[in-house]
Design a protein around this motif. Sequence first.
Motif, short mmCIF file in Angstrom:
data_model
loop_
_atom_site.label_atom_id
_atom_site.label_comp_id
_atom_site.label_asym_id
_atom_site.label_seq_id
_atom_site.Cartn_x
_atom_site.Cartn_y
_atom_site.Cartn_z
N ARG A 1 2.49 2.14 8.99
CA ARG A 1 1.48 1.69 9.95
C ARG A 1 1.83 0.37 10.63
O ARG A 1 1.57 0.21 11.82
N GLU B 1 2.21 1.25 4.53
CA GLU B 1 1.90 0.09 5.38
C GLU B 1 3.17 -0.57 5.91
O GLU B 1 3.41 -0.60 7.11
N GLU C 1 0.84 -1.19 0.00
CA GLU C 1 0.00 0.00 0.00
C GLU C 1 0.88 1.25 0.00
O GLU C 1 1.88 1.32 0.74
#
Length: 291
Positions: A90, A86, A49
């Motif tokens: 994250r 990602e 991502e």
Amino acid sequence: MKKLILLTCIFISMNVLAQKMVDLPYEKSPSVIWSTDEKEYYTDIWATEVITNVSVPRVEVFEADQPNGTSIIIAPGGGLYGLSIESEGRAVAKWLNNKGITAFVLKYRLVPTGIDGIKEITEEGYTDPEKIGRKVAPVLPLSISDGLSAITYVRTNSNKWQLDANKIGFMGFSAGGAVTMGVTFNCNEANKPNFIVPVYPWMTVMGEYSVPKDAPPMLVICASDDPLELAKPSTDLYSAWLTSGKNAGMHMYSKGGHGFGMKTQKLASDNWISQFYQWALTEEFIVTTNN
């Protein structure tokens, strides 16, 4: 009634998400103009991502359930054309949360591109690598400014997030590593990181540099087989800190490639974040009896 409940849930969810994203103050550039909206999408090219066309800097806040006072600003990589949001953002933040560390994933300003910035940088890498350098040059100072702004935000709001204002780290991957070092070379007392973790940092884009007199402790992470040839610049960075008598550590893995982030490759480099954590414990940037 069901529709009303559903709409209420959606509204509450949107509010929760909105509270997690914080806009950072910034000065607009007269020369760098974005004509394509910011976009988050999955790219087959990098198999992850990504986010492209960031024109307004923000931090995405990841609160730990039991904060230990330590915080880390995370700058994902992507050649300044995108953010590997990602694998280098994250997922890192969530791992840190499990250790009581509050994380702030930085969405710093990027090179203006079309609708697929990852495709653009890949094609330019093959056809005209120097073009990448020309596009990056006016944007990197903006990205560094966003990093400094993020530190100011976290330190100013440390009480709000139950943080120790003297335990704010900055961790960056690849281009985010360049942002990390740019922050280190350009900070003042108010926006200085307390420790830095450049992960396969893109040092060749930084040009000549000197170690600051008050350089923060640093842990460099890279792999010898990095296809972008970032291993030697990483060791040079470590050596510069060491020669200057500064606190420096390094993990150089024989295999790992580039952009491994939180990906599982069944290599020793998969454990880099655990080894970072042990380093942070050793240096007492994290004080805990639970982990």
